[in-house]
Design a protein around this motif. Sequence first.
Motif: not given
Length: 130
Positions: A6-14, A17-26
């Motif tokens: 399902n494309r919406t689940s791929v979008f949510i998972v992506g 992951i981006i938010l997690a990487l931004l949190g780690i960087y911050g």
Amino acid sequence: MAFLKNRTSVFIVGVLIILALLGIYGSFTANPAGFIQRIAVIALIGLVIYFVVRKFSNSSPQKKEQRAFLKAAKQSKKRLQQKSGDSTIKSPTLGTLSSLKKSSKTKKKSPAHLTVIDGKKSKKKNRASF
């Protein structure tokens, strides 16, 4: 992986992951020492959990039987070597009295855990006695 179709689940998972990487960087840019300390604590807790799980998973009966088999094989090999070594002529001056005493103390036989039970297979059961 059916949820990835399902494309919406791929979008949510992506996005997650981006938010997690931004949190780690911050977190790393705000307080590098604290970030490294948290990573070290997480790694230490992970190692402790890994070794505890590994210790309890190694106590399976199959592994105990395998260790017992290897121990019996070593003992059998020693017996065969001793029997073959007895046929050769040994000189009486190989060891001193103290070394002979030490070697006799270190050799201990492990107790036999298996016993033979004699059964009465030839007799038939008297069913009326029950």
